[in-house]
Design a protein around this motif. Structure first.
Motif, PDB file in Angstrom:
ATOM      1  N   ARG A 187     -13.710 -15.691 -10.680  1.00 55.19           N
ATOM      2  CA  ARG A 187     -12.500 -15.166 -10.058  1.00 55.19           C
ATOM      3  C   ARG A 187     -12.223 -13.700 -10.365  1.00 55.19           C
ATOM      4  N   ASP A 188     -13.136 -13.033 -11.060  1.00 60.57           N
ATOM      5  CA  ASP A 188     -12.976 -11.582 -11.251  1.00 60.57           C
ATOM      6  C   ASP A 188     -13.098 -10.890  -9.900  1.00 60.57           C
ATOM      7  N   ILE A 189     -12.375  -9.772  -9.754  1.00 60.96           N
ATOM      8  CA  ILE A 189     -12.573  -9.009  -8.527  1.00 60.96           C
ATOM      9  C   ILE A 189     -13.592  -7.901  -8.825  1.00 60.96           C
ATOM     10  N   ILE A 190     -14.554  -7.815  -7.914  1.00 63.77           N
ATOM     11  CA  ILE A 190     -15.747  -6.995  -8.145  1.00 63.77           C
ATOM     12  C   ILE A 190     -15.842  -5.880  -7.091  1.00 63.77           C
ATOM     13  N   LEU A 191     -16.131  -4.697  -7.563  1.00 59.75           N
ATOM     14  CA  LEU A 191     -16.486  -3.599  -6.659  1.00 59.75           C
ATOM     15  C   LEU A 191     -17.744  -2.980  -7.268  1.00 59.75           C
ATOM     16  N   PHE A 192     -18.853  -3.349  -6.696  1.00 57.67           N
ATOM     17  CA  PHE A 192     -20.168  -3.012  -7.222  1.00 57.67           C
ATOM     18  C   PHE A 192     -20.818  -1.969  -6.350  1.00 57.67           C
ATOM     19  N   PHE A 229     -21.438  -0.667  -1.197  1.00 55.42           N
ATOM     20  CA  PHE A 229     -20.388  -1.121  -2.106  1.00 55.42           C
ATOM     21  C   PHE A 229     -20.083  -2.580  -1.778  1.00 55.42           C
ATOM     22  N   PHE A 230     -20.236  -3.422  -2.786  1.00 57.09           N
ATOM     23  CA  PHE A 230     -19.969  -4.851  -2.597  1.00 57.09           C
ATOM     24  C   PHE A 230     -18.562  -5.162  -3.100  1.00 57.09           C
ATOM     25  N   LEU A 231     -17.695  -5.582  -2.213  1.00 57.30           N
ATOM     26  CA  LEU A 231     -16.317  -5.922  -2.580  1.00 57.30           C
ATOM     27  C   LEU A 231     -16.153  -7.441  -2.450  1.00 57.30           C
ATOM     28  N   ARG A 249     -13.136  -0.088 -16.289  1.00 55.31           N
ATOM     29  CA  ARG A 249     -13.091  -1.439 -15.746  1.00 55.31           C
ATOM     30  C   ARG A 249     -14.508  -1.853 -15.376  1.00 55.31           C
ATOM     31  N   ALA A 250     -14.937  -2.936 -15.966  1.00 54.01           N
ATOM     32  CA  ALA A 250     -16.312  -3.373 -15.714  1.00 54.01           C
ATOM     33  C   ALA A 250     -16.464  -3.855 -14.280  1.00 54.01           C
ATOM     34  N   ASN A 251     -17.606  -3.634 -13.688  1.00 51.69           N
ATOM     35  CA  ASN A 251     -17.904  -4.102 -12.336  1.00 51.69           C
ATOM     36  C   ASN A 251     -16.880  -3.630 -11.307  1.00 51.69           C
ATOM     37  N   PHE A 252     -16.350  -2.446 -11.529  1.00 49.52           N
ATOM     38  CA  PHE A 252     -15.361  -1.944 -10.578  1.00 49.52           C
ATOM     39  C   PHE A 252     -15.572  -0.437 -10.413  1.00 49.52           C
ATOM     40  N   ASP A 253     -16.513  -0.096  -9.507  1.00 50.91           N
ATOM     41  CA  ASP A 253     -16.919   1.300  -9.341  1.00 50.91           C
ATOM     42  C   ASP A 253     -16.001   2.036  -8.372  1.00 50.91           C
ATOM     43  N   TYR A 254     -14.707   2.040  -8.683  1.00 49.96           N
ATOM     44  CA  TYR A 254     -13.763   2.629  -7.741  1.00 49.96           C
ATOM     45  C   TYR A 254     -13.903   4.153  -7.605  1.00 49.96           C
ATOM     46  N   VAL A 304       0.842  -1.200   0.000  1.00 46.99           N
ATOM     47  CA  VAL A 304       0.000   0.000   0.000  1.00 46.99           C
ATOM     48  C   VAL A 304       0.880   1.254   0.000  1.00 46.99           C
ATOM     49  N   ALA A 305       1.933   1.225   0.813  1.00 48.58           N
ATOM     50  CA  ALA A 305       2.804   2.398   0.945  1.00 48.58           C
ATOM     51  C   ALA A 305       3.480   2.742  -0.383  1.00 48.58           C
ATOM     52  N   ARG A 306       3.778   1.725  -1.159  1.00 51.89           N
ATOM     53  CA  ARG A 306       4.482   1.941  -2.428  1.00 51.89           C
ATOM     54  C   ARG A 306       3.547   2.301  -3.583  1.00 51.89           C
ATOM     55  N   ALA A 307       2.244   2.157  -3.374  1.00 54.28           N
ATOM     56  CA  ALA A 307       1.290   2.322  -4.490  1.00 54.28           C
ATOM     57  C   ALA A 307       1.092   3.796  -4.845  1.00 54.28           C
ATOM     58  N   ASN A 308       0.802   4.055  -6.123  1.00 55.13           N
ATOM     59  CA  ASN A 308       0.471   5.417  -6.548  1.00 55.13           C
ATOM     60  C   ASN A 308      -0.839   5.861  -5.930  1.00 55.13           C
ATOM     61  N   ASP A 309      -1.815   4.948  -5.951  1.00 54.33           N
ATOM     62  CA  ASP A 309      -3.098   5.243  -5.326  1.00 54.33           C
ATOM     63  C   ASP A 309      -3.257   4.264  -4.172  1.00 54.33           C
ATOM     64  N   ARG A 310      -2.930   4.738  -2.997  1.00 55.73           N
ATOM     65  CA  ARG A 310      -2.910   3.864  -1.816  1.00 55.73           C
ATOM     66  C   ARG A 310      -4.281   3.239  -1.542  1.00 55.73           C
ATOM     67  N   LEU A 311      -5.325   4.059  -1.663  1.00 55.04           N
ATOM     68  CA  LEU A 311      -6.669   3.546  -1.369  1.00 55.04           C
ATOM     69  C   LEU A 311      -7.052   2.439  -2.351  1.00 55.04           C
ATOM     70  N   LEU A 312      -6.731   2.660  -3.626  1.00 57.89           N
ATOM     71  CA  LEU A 312      -7.052   1.659  -4.641  1.00 57.89           C
ATOM     72  C   LEU A 312      -6.339   0.331  -4.334  1.00 57.89           C
ATOM     73  N   MET A 313      -5.055   0.453  -3.979  1.00 55.11           N
ATOM     74  CA  MET A 313      -4.304  -0.771  -3.654  1.00 55.11           C
ATOM     75  C   MET A 313      -4.929  -1.475  -2.450  1.00 55.11           C
ATOM     76  N   ALA A 314      -5.320  -0.692  -1.450  1.00 59.61           N
ATOM     77  CA  ALA A 314      -5.925  -1.290  -0.248  1.00 59.61           C
ATOM     78  C   ALA A 314      -7.259  -1.972  -0.588  1.00 59.61           C
ATOM     79  N   VAL A 315      -8.012  -1.350  -1.495  1.00 59.02           N
ATOM     80  CA  VAL A 315      -9.287  -1.938  -1.928  1.00 59.02           C
ATOM     81  C   VAL A 315      -9.019  -3.261  -2.651  1.00 59.02           C
ATOM     82  N   GLU A 316      -8.066  -3.237  -3.566  1.00 55.26           N
ATOM     83  CA  GLU A 316      -7.781  -4.453  -4.337  1.00 55.26           C
ATOM     84  C   GLU A 316      -7.286  -5.572  -3.420  1.00 55.26           C
TER      85      GLU A 316
END
Lengths: 294, 294
Positions: free
Chosen positions: B286-291, B267-269, B142-147, B92-104
C-alpha cells in the motif's frame, strides 16, 4: 466438508510454502506447482479439502525427497508448548469451571502453528482467547459452542476416542485429557495420531514426547491426510471410532474430513482458521468452535 | 517484472473472482479453474504477471460468453470519481505544491477499485494517503518517490505519453494532466487506453466519459493485457512510446509489464497493492510509489 473453489488458491499457497519448508529451490517449486495443476484438473469438488492436502504434501515429499519436512518445526512446537504446561495447569486450577477452561485451552492450542516463533506470541493469543470478553460471552448463549452437551457427554462416556491434530497443540490436549480423567480415572481414553508425516500433524513420537502415552492409549488412525478421512483409515481405527461412546475431534482438518458424513457422536473442537470454513459454519474467522454432530 | 511463484495462488483467486463477476455458476467456475491449471503448466516464470492476467480474463470471457464482465463496475467507478472531481481540484488549489498534490492524488486514485462501494471509503483512503504523516515524510528523503526528478522532467517535456490504468482512477489522471497543462498549455499529452476489455482497465469510452479527450489525445495501446506489454502493442503505440520525451505509467499492472525491460524514460506511478510487488520493490504493501527508470 466439500471443497470450495476458494480452496484452490490456498492449495497452491500451501504447496509453495511446503516446498520452501522442504528446502526446494525455485525450479523445484515450479515443478511442484505444475504437478499440482495437473492433479487439480482431476480433483472433484465433492471431495473434502484434506484429500487434496494429502496429494499436495505427497507431491512435495516425492519431488523434494524429504520424508518429513516439518520434523524440526514439530519438535520446536512441542518444546514450546511443554514449556508452558505448568502455566496451563495453573489456569485450569484457578478456573471456576475447570473442564470449560481445559476445553477452551485445548481449542486455543490450535493456534500453535509453525508460523509462531516465540512463547510471547502464544501467551498473547491465549490471553486474547481466554479474555474477559469471552467470559462475558460465556454467560450468554454462545453460538457454535455446545459446551453443556459436551460436559454431559464427557461425564457419561466410558470410552472416548480423542483424535489429535498438531504438534504443540498436543500438550493442550494432554491438559484436557487430564481433566477428563479427573472426573473418573477409569474412563478409557484412546488418542489417535496420524500414520505417517503430514504437515505438522502429530505422530506416535509426538504423543510420546508430550506424555500422552502415560494418560491414554495412543493409536494410529492408519491415515496420512491432514484430516481423518475414514476411507483412508485402518480397520482397527474404524472399529474404535464406531465403538466409542464419544469422539473428540481436534482441529480444522479433522472437521473438514469428518463433518459431512453421518458421524459417530462427535464433538469438533477447533479454531476456524480460514475464511472458507468460517463461511461454511457461519462464524467469524478465528472463532473458537465446539460443534456437536451426532 | 518476472512472475513469482507467489503470484500463482493469486492467479486462481483472480480467475474465480472474475468468473463470479461474469455471473458464472459453480460448474463454470470449476471449468475456468481447470483450464487455468492447464495453461499454468506451460507458463514461464520469466514472463510478466499481466501476460497470465490476459490469459485468465480471456478464459473467463470465452467460457462465460461475457465480453466485458466489468462494464457496470467501470461505469460506477467513473461516476463515483467524477462525483469528487471538484473536491480533488480544491485539494490541488489549496496545496503548497500543486503538482505534488496532483501526483499524490493520481496515485491515490489507484485505490478506486471495484471493491470499494461508496465515496466515504474513498474519502477516508485519500485522507490517509494525503495525511499529516505523509506531509512529514515529504520533508525527509522519501524512498521510492522520485518527485524532484518527475517535476524537472514534466517541466522540460514537450510531448508526454500518459499510460492509463483503471476506470475511476482516470478522473484523478485528468486532474494531474490538467496541472501539467497549467505549466504550459502547449505541451502535447497523449493518453493511452487498452484496446479491448480487460478487468476494469480504461477503454476509449471511459476516457470520453471522464473528459480526458478534451485535454489530451486519446489513443489505444493496441493491447488487451492488464499491463502494457510492448510485444502486444500496436506499431503506432510503440512509435509514440519511443518518441515521447517522458512516459507516465499508471498502476501496478503497467509497472509489472514495463519495468524489467530497458524502458524509455518512464515514471511509474502506482500503489504497491500486493505483497509480491512490494517485496520486489522493497517497500511496504500500500505504499505510494513514484519510480523513475530510464
Amino acid at each position: 466438508m466439500k471443497t470450495y473453489l476458494d480452496c484452490v488458491p490456498c492449495f497452491f499457497r500451501q504447496a509453495i510454502e511446503a516446498a520452501r519448508i522442504a528446502g526446494a529451490g525455485r525450479e523445484t517449486q515450479k515443478k511442484i506447482v505444475d504437478e499440482l495443476a495437473k492433479e487439480l484438473r482431476g480433483f472433484s469438488l465433492a471431495s473434502c479439502p484434506p484429500l487434496m492436502g494429502r496429494a499436495i504434501y505427497s507431491l512435495v515429499r516425492r519431488i523434494t525427497g524429504k520424508a518429513d519436512p516439518y520434523v524440526d518445526i514439530k519438535k520446536q512446537s512441542n518444546k514450546l508448548a511443554l514449556g508452558i504446561y505448568d502455566k496451563l495447569k495453573k489456569k485450569v486450577a484457578r478456573a471456576n469451571d475447570r473442564l470449560l477452561m481445559a476445553v477452551e485451552l485445548a481449542i486455543a492450542g490450535n493456534i500453535i502453528d509453525y508460523g509462531i516463533d516465540n512463547s510471547l506470541n502464544i501467551d498473547k493469543e491465549i490471553k486474547k482467547i481466554i479474555s474477559e470478553e469471552n467470559k462475558a460471552i460465556r454467560k450468554e448463549s454462545r453460538a457454535n459452542f455446545d459446551y453443556p452437551q459436551f460436559k454431559r457427554a464427557v461425564e457419561k462416556a466410558k470410552n472416548i476416542l480423542y483424535i489429535g491434530d498438531n504438534a504443540g497443540e498436543i500438550v493442550f490436549d494432554r491438559v484436557l485429557i487430564e481433566e477428563i480423567k479427573k472426573l473418573d480415572k477409569d474412563k478409557k481414553i484412546i488418542y489417535a495420531v496420524k500414520q505417517s508425516p503430514i504437515i505438522n500433524d502429530v505422530l506416535m513420537q509426538d504423543a510420546r514426547d508430550c506424555g500422552i502415552d502415560k494418560i491414554a492409549e495412543v493409536i494410529s488412525s492408519g491415515a496420512d491426510a491432514p484430516g481423518t478421512i475414514p476411507e483412508l483409515c485402518s480397520k482397527e481405527f474404524l472399529k474404535i471410532y464406531k465403538q466409542a461412546d464419544m469422539v473428540i475431534s481436534k482441529g480444522q482438518g479433522n472437521f473438514e474430513a469428518l463433518s459431512s458424513r453421518p458421524p459417530e457422536p462427535t464433538f469438533f473442537l477447533f479454531m476456524a482458521k480460514c475464511p472458507v470454513v468460517a463461511r461454511d459454519i457461519g462464524c467469524n474467522q478465528r472463532d473458537i468452535i465446539l460443534f456437536y454432530r451426532g
